[in-house]
Write an enzyme that holds these catalytic residues in place. Structure first.
Site, short mmCIF file in Angstrom:
data_model
loop_
_atom_site.label_atom_id
_atom_site.label_comp_id
_atom_site.label_asym_id
_atom_site.label_seq_id
_atom_site.Cartn_x
_atom_site.Cartn_y
_atom_site.Cartn_z
N ASP A 85 0.83 -1.21 0.00
CA ASP A 85 0.00 0.00 0.00
C ASP A 85 0.86 1.26 0.00
O ASP A 85 1.85 1.34 0.72
CB ASP A 85 -0.90 0.00 1.25
CG ASP A 85 -1.72 1.28 1.36
OD1 ASP A 85 -2.66 1.44 0.57
OD2 ASP A 85 -1.40 2.11 2.23
N TYR A 90 2.71 10.25 0.00
CA TYR A 90 3.81 9.72 0.80
C TYR A 90 5.16 10.17 0.23
O TYR A 90 5.47 9.87 -0.92
CB TYR A 90 3.78 8.19 0.87
CG TYR A 90 2.60 7.61 1.62
CD1 TYR A 90 1.71 8.41 2.34
CD2 TYR A 90 2.36 6.23 1.63
CE1 TYR A 90 0.64 7.88 3.01
CE2 TYR A 90 1.29 5.68 2.31
CZ TYR A 90 0.43 6.51 3.00
OH TYR A 90 -0.65 5.97 3.68
N SER A 188 -10.82 6.01 2.51
CA SER A 188 -9.94 6.04 3.68
C SER A 188 -10.33 7.23 4.54
O SER A 188 -10.48 8.34 4.03
CB SER A 188 -8.48 6.17 3.23
OG SER A 188 -7.61 6.22 4.34
N PRO A 245 -1.48 -0.82 13.48
CA PRO A 245 -1.81 -1.81 14.53
C PRO A 245 -1.02 -1.58 15.82
O PRO A 245 -1.45 -2.01 16.89
CB PRO A 245 -1.44 -3.15 13.89
CG PRO A 245 -0.42 -2.82 12.84
CD PRO A 245 -0.81 -1.46 12.32
N LYS A 254 8.36 0.89 22.71
CA LYS A 254 9.64 1.59 22.54
C LYS A 254 9.64 3.00 23.12
O LYS A 254 10.69 3.60 23.28
CB LYS A 254 10.04 1.61 21.06
CG LYS A 254 9.21 2.50 20.16
CD LYS A 254 9.84 2.57 18.78
CE LYS A 254 8.79 2.82 17.71
NZ LYS A 254 9.33 2.62 16.37
N GLU A 332 9.47 -9.96 12.86
CA GLU A 332 8.76 -10.08 14.14
C GLU A 332 7.26 -9.89 13.92
O GLU A 332 6.44 -10.66 14.41
CB GLU A 332 9.29 -9.02 15.11
CG GLU A 332 8.57 -9.01 16.46
CD GLU A 332 9.03 -7.87 17.36
OE1 GLU A 332 8.50 -7.78 18.48
OE2 GLU A 332 9.90 -7.07 16.95
#
Length: 367
Positions: A85, A90, A188, A245, A254, A332
């Protein structure tokens, strides 16, 4: 919520045993394992998307090098991820250029990929933004040139445009699909009412309705994806593709000790994220993460894996878009798929208890 297992479920699941490309190995996350990859239908369309997709916001053309972007895309593709996506806005178009260059260089079959982009903010001129017929057609043409592609699979309206009549937007989206520039269109950050209006206009004038809404969804933002979108799915077949997410990294833990250098919140232009993390609400969220960490340890996974699996447990979610700035992070995150079967109803109940923010639909109040 959605029925547990009906063919009408927006995320009709299938498992594909990925072949040699699906071999995941990382000394950190366990021995080599043949990865079972989920594919789901995007809304009630026939388009099959991997339940995890790779997003390019902040990273491609900005935070990471082009070499790292290629490494991430290759890792994703080799592990069965087919959804990538991006958006015209961007990195001012550079994200699309990087994505297109990688696809061309790798020589992947176009038919094996689901490429999505978003149109709204294209340039500085008044006519280079919004959802007018002019900008949708010109903006998508420019995106395709940057991507070096003949078409995208889904073109999204990146936000609603109060200055353009809905009929004009729906007609323009129908036009770009009929011209072969896109296969489907979606929305969106649109409200349920706006999506419903687009659907009604499409039905009234025999045009093409949207198939999907891209929405923010994580443990601290649930209402839209868990209450509003399921109603839309059942009424008009619109699915959910979700982003953030990890709540822009907050759920990864973090930011526990403040804002580390080189993190997203430390970047120029992301003061809003820094403010969010350091706010009273941000501190409350950080406190809850310590309890989630204990659950993650019980399940033998990391906090980000638990958070992503939690998003995936919602059958109303067709795909969760991941953002990663290095290979370890992405690997991960992909490992969240192996955590999904461990999320029993009692674990979900425990998480809901900690969060204390489970939204209720009208149906729940009636019962």
């Amino acid at each position: 919520m959605y029925p547990e297992s009906t063919t009408d479920s927006p995320a009709r699941l299938s498992l594909r045993q990925t072949g040699s490309p699906g071999m995941i190995y990382s000394a950190r996350y366990g021995s080599p394992k043949r990865q079972l990859q989920f594919y789901r239908n995007l809304g009630k369309s026939g388009l099959r998307v991997s339940c995890l997709g790779l997003g390019t916001w902040v990273t491609f053309g900005g935070q990471i090098t082009d070499e790292m972007a290629e490494q991430l895309m290759t890792l994703a593709y080799d592990n069965g991820i087919n959804l990538f996506d991006t958006a015209e806005v961007y990195a001012a178009g550079k994200a699309e250029v990087v994505l297109g260059n990688i696809i061309k260089k790798k020589g992947w079959r176009r038919s094996s990929l689901v490429i999505t982009t978003k149109i709204f903010w294209g340039g500085k001129a008044e006519t280079e933004r919004g959802l007018s017929r002019k900008h949708i057609i010109e903006g998508l043409k420019a995106s395709l040139e940057r991507l070096q592609l003949d078409y995208v699979d889904v073109v999204f309206a990146n936000r609603p445009d109060p200055n353009t009549p809905m009929e004009e937007t729906v007609r323009a989206m129908t036009h770009v699909i009929n011209q072969g520039m896109a296969m489907y269109w979606g929305t969106s950050r649109w409200s349920s009412m706006e999506i419903m209006e687009a659907y009604s206009v499409a039905r009234q004038f025999n045009l093409i309705p949207p198939i999907c809404e891209q929405a923010e969804y994580h443990m601290f933002q649930r209402e839209k994806v868990e209450v509003q979108l399921p109603e839309l799915f059942h009424k008009i077949g619109v699915g959910a593709m979700t982003w953030s997410p990890l709540a822009c990294g907050i759920v990864s833990g973090k930011y526990d000790g403040g804002i580390p250098p080189y993190s997203r919140a430390s970047l120029k232009g992301y003061q809003w994220l820094k403010d969010k993390i350091l706010s009273e609400e941000g501190r409350r969220q950080q406190a809850k993460l310590k309890e989630f960490q204990a659950i993650a340890e019980r399940l033998g996974c990391t906090l980000p894996q638990l958070a992503i699996a939690w998003c995936l447990r919602n059958e109303g979610v067709s795909s969760v878009l991941l953002g990663a700035s290095n290979a370890d992070q992405l690997l991960e995150n992909i490992g969240a798929i192996q955590v999904l079967p461990k999320l029993s109803s009692s674990i979900i109940h425990e998480i809901d208890g900690i969060l204390g923010n489970k939204p209720y639909s009208k149906k729940d109040y009636r019962s």
